[in-house]
Design a protein around this motif. Structure first.
Motif, PDB file in Angstrom:
ATOM      1  N   VAL A 186      -4.292   8.453  -5.669  1.00  0.00           N
ATOM      2  CA  VAL A 186      -3.073   8.168  -6.435  1.00  0.00           C
ATOM      3  C   VAL A 186      -2.939   9.018  -7.693  1.00  0.00           C
ATOM      4  CG1 VAL A 186      -2.930   5.814  -5.552  1.00  0.00           C
ATOM      5  CG2 VAL A 186      -4.141   6.235  -7.688  1.00  0.00           C
ATOM      6  N   ARG A 187      -4.018   9.755  -8.069  1.00  0.00           N
ATOM      7  CA  ARG A 187      -3.986  10.525  -9.309  1.00  0.00           C
ATOM      8  C   ARG A 187      -4.493  11.946  -9.094  1.00  0.00           C
ATOM      9  NH1 ARG A 187      -3.893   7.659 -14.053  1.00  0.00           N
ATOM     10  NH2 ARG A 187      -3.808   9.747 -14.973  1.00  0.00           N
ATOM     11  N   PRO A 188      -3.649  12.830  -8.548  1.00  0.00           N
ATOM     12  CA  PRO A 188      -4.063  14.222  -8.349  1.00  0.00           C
ATOM     13  C   PRO A 188      -4.247  14.989  -9.649  1.00  0.00           C
ATOM     14  CG  PRO A 188      -1.733  13.948  -7.837  1.00  0.00           C
ATOM     15  CD  PRO A 188      -2.284  12.572  -8.032  1.00  0.00           C
ATOM     16  N   ASP A 189      -3.834  14.402 -10.771  1.00  0.00           N
ATOM     17  CA  ASP A 189      -3.973  15.065 -12.069  1.00  0.00           C
ATOM     18  C   ASP A 189      -5.384  14.957 -12.625  1.00  0.00           C
ATOM     19  OD1 ASP A 189      -3.090  12.215 -12.273  1.00  0.00           O
ATOM     20  OD2 ASP A 189      -3.552  12.524 -14.394  1.00  0.00           O
ATOM     21  N   ALA A 208      -0.764   8.001   4.086  1.00  0.00           N
ATOM     22  CA  ALA A 208      -1.428   8.320   5.357  1.00  0.00           C
ATOM     23  C   ALA A 208      -2.906   8.617   5.133  1.00  0.00           C
ATOM     24  CB  ALA A 208      -0.748   9.502   6.036  1.00  0.00           C
ATOM     25  N   ASP A 209      -3.227   9.265   4.017  1.00  0.00           N
ATOM     26  CA  ASP A 209      -4.630   9.542   3.704  1.00  0.00           C
ATOM     27  C   ASP A 209      -5.375   8.259   3.356  1.00  0.00           C
ATOM     28  OD1 ASP A 209      -4.580  12.335   4.092  1.00  0.00           O
ATOM     29  OD2 ASP A 209      -3.619  12.589   2.151  1.00  0.00           O
ATOM     30  N   ARG A 262      -6.268  -6.605 -17.465  1.00  0.00           N
ATOM     31  CA  ARG A 262      -5.817  -6.978 -16.125  1.00  0.00           C
ATOM     32  C   ARG A 262      -4.885  -5.887 -15.620  1.00  0.00           C
ATOM     33  NH1 ARG A 262      -9.003 -10.292 -17.608  1.00  0.00           N
ATOM     34  NH2 ARG A 262      -9.099 -12.511 -17.134  1.00  0.00           N
ATOM     35  N   VAL A 263      -5.176  -5.353 -14.451  1.00  0.00           N
ATOM     36  CA  VAL A 263      -4.349  -4.286 -13.886  1.00  0.00           C
ATOM     37  C   VAL A 263      -3.884  -4.692 -12.488  1.00  0.00           C
ATOM     38  CG1 VAL A 263      -5.463  -2.445 -15.204  1.00  0.00           C
ATOM     39  CG2 VAL A 263      -6.381  -3.076 -12.965  1.00  0.00           C
ATOM     40  N   GLY A 264      -2.792  -4.077 -12.051  1.00  0.00           N
ATOM     41  CA  GLY A 264      -2.276  -4.361 -10.718  1.00  0.00           C
ATOM     42  C   GLY A 264      -1.477  -5.636 -10.614  1.00  0.00           C
ATOM     43  N   GLN A 265      -1.022  -6.180 -11.733  1.00  0.00           N
ATOM     44  CA  GLN A 265      -0.249  -7.419 -11.678  1.00  0.00           C
ATOM     45  C   GLN A 265       1.056  -7.176 -10.928  1.00  0.00           C
ATOM     46  OE1 GLN A 265      -0.041  -9.694 -15.329  1.00  0.00           O
ATOM     47  NE2 GLN A 265      -1.878  -8.708 -16.128  1.00  0.00           N
ATOM     48  N   GLY A 266       1.338  -8.038  -9.959  1.00  0.00           N
ATOM     49  CA  GLY A 266       2.505  -7.879  -9.117  1.00  0.00           C
ATOM     50  C   GLY A 266       2.245  -7.011  -7.895  1.00  0.00           C
ATOM     51  N   LEU A 267       1.057  -6.379  -7.855  1.00  0.00           N
ATOM     52  CA  LEU A 267       0.698  -5.525  -6.720  1.00  0.00           C
ATOM     53  C   LEU A 267      -0.471  -6.084  -5.930  1.00  0.00           C
ATOM     54  CD1 LEU A 267       0.994  -2.028  -8.460  1.00  0.00           C
ATOM     55  CD2 LEU A 267       2.609  -3.031  -6.824  1.00  0.00           C
ATOM     56  N   ALA A 327       0.832  -1.206   0.000  1.00  0.00           N
ATOM     57  CA  ALA A 327       0.000   0.000   0.000  1.00  0.00           C
ATOM     58  C   ALA A 327       0.868   1.259   0.000  1.00  0.00           C
ATOM     59  CB  ALA A 327      -0.936   0.007   1.201  1.00  0.00           C
ATOM     60  N   ARG A 328       2.014   1.208   0.654  1.00  0.00           N
ATOM     61  CA  ARG A 328       2.927   2.358   0.635  1.00  0.00           C
ATOM     62  C   ARG A 328       3.415   2.645  -0.772  1.00  0.00           C
ATOM     63  NH1 ARG A 328       4.670   4.015   5.634  1.00  0.00           N
ATOM     64  NH2 ARG A 328       4.122   2.632   7.378  1.00  0.00           N
ATOM     65  N   GLU A 329       3.667   1.581  -1.505  1.00  0.00           N
ATOM     66  CA  GLU A 329       4.125   1.738  -2.887  1.00  0.00           C
ATOM     67  C   GLU A 329       3.021   2.289  -3.776  1.00  0.00           C
ATOM     68  OE1 GLU A 329       5.719  -1.056  -6.602  1.00  0.00           O
ATOM     69  OE2 GLU A 329       5.628  -1.875  -4.559  1.00  0.00           O
ATOM     70  N   VAL A 330       1.829   1.771  -3.611  1.00  0.00           N
ATOM     71  CA  VAL A 330       0.714   2.167  -4.478  1.00  0.00           C
ATOM     72  C   VAL A 330       0.268   3.597  -4.200  1.00  0.00           C
ATOM     73  CG1 VAL A 330      -1.706   1.717  -5.036  1.00  0.00           C
ATOM     74  CG2 VAL A 330      -0.096  -0.191  -4.849  1.00  0.00           C
TER      75      VAL A 330
END
Length: 243
Positions: A90-93, A25-26, A197-202, A16-19
């Protein structure tokens, strides 16, 4: 009374820290709000709390892998904010609208947005067919656990601008749903559809996304809007929206 073990929020997994990066923290605070306020208000079941991270927050956050940069997003039937809030973290843009018809859910969503300081997120109460014409068309519509794909497309596709796309988080039946819904998607102006498929390895298992892309002039969008308007006008008098 001791809290049942099934409703205890586990610590955030290291991934989760990586993602979530700088917004980790939020993300933790959001998980706490879901586990406490969300359960208390009936937005999620207590049995979902132990798997909030893997099944919900991370599963939704990795949707960011297939969302283009700097686009507008409408999260249809946002519920408790899934996938819209993890995506926003994860996407402020992105400029994200959380669209939800039930008052108790929109109240919770507004509290989450203010607590987490999500300035690029707005909350709108209403159904997809009710906001047609009042919300500007968006580049991307997202959804998770809202409805079968053909019905979901009837709500989400009309909200798209030309060349926009709907990204629906689905489960193991995604391929089958897509095959069954292809005729309905074509009527709505979808020119290309696929399962990603998304998030592979995560995340394990990786998240499954149905992508439905529209062309320059989606032929079925106006039809869908008229059909939705007719359905609204046929609602019995005195019928009230659930809260």
């Amino acid at each position: 009374m001791t809290e049942p073990a099934s409703s205890v929020l586990p610590p955030a997994p290291e991934v989760a820290r990586e993602v979530f990066g700088a917004r980790f923290a939020d993300a933790v605070r959001y998980a706490e709000l879901l586990a406490e306020v969300g359960v208390r208000r009936g937005l999620i079941g207590p049995r979902e709390v132990p798997r909030l991270w893997e099944r919900h927050l991370l599963n939704c956050a990795v949707l960011s892998e297939v969302v283009p940069e700097g686009v507008t997003v409408c999260d249809v039937g946002s519920g408790a904010g899934l996938p819209g809030v993890p995506l926003a973290l994860v996407r402020p843009d992105l400029r994200i609208t959380l669209l939800e018809p039930l008052l108790r859910r929109t109240n919770f969503l507004q509290e989450v947005v203010e607590t987490l300081g999500l300035d690029h997120v707005s909350v709108v109460r209403g159904r997809a067919e009710e906001v047609l014409g009042s919300l500007p068309p968006v580049h991307v519509v997202t959804a998770r656990a809202v409805a079968p794909l053909d019905r979901l497309a009837g709500w989400g596709i009309p909200l798209l601008r030309p060349y926009g796309e709907m990204l629906a988080l689905k489960g193991d039946t995604a391929e089958e749903e897509l095959r069954s819904a292809r005729a309905a998607l074509q009527k709505l102006g979808v020119v290309e559809s696929s399962v990603l498929r998304v998030g592979q390895g995560l995340v394990e298992p990786s998240a499954t996304v149905v992508r439905a892309e529209v062309g320059e002039s989606p032929g079925g969008v106006r039809f869908a809007a008229k059909k939705a308007k007719a359905a609204r006008s046929g609602r019995p008098r005195g019928a009230r929206r659930r809260r």
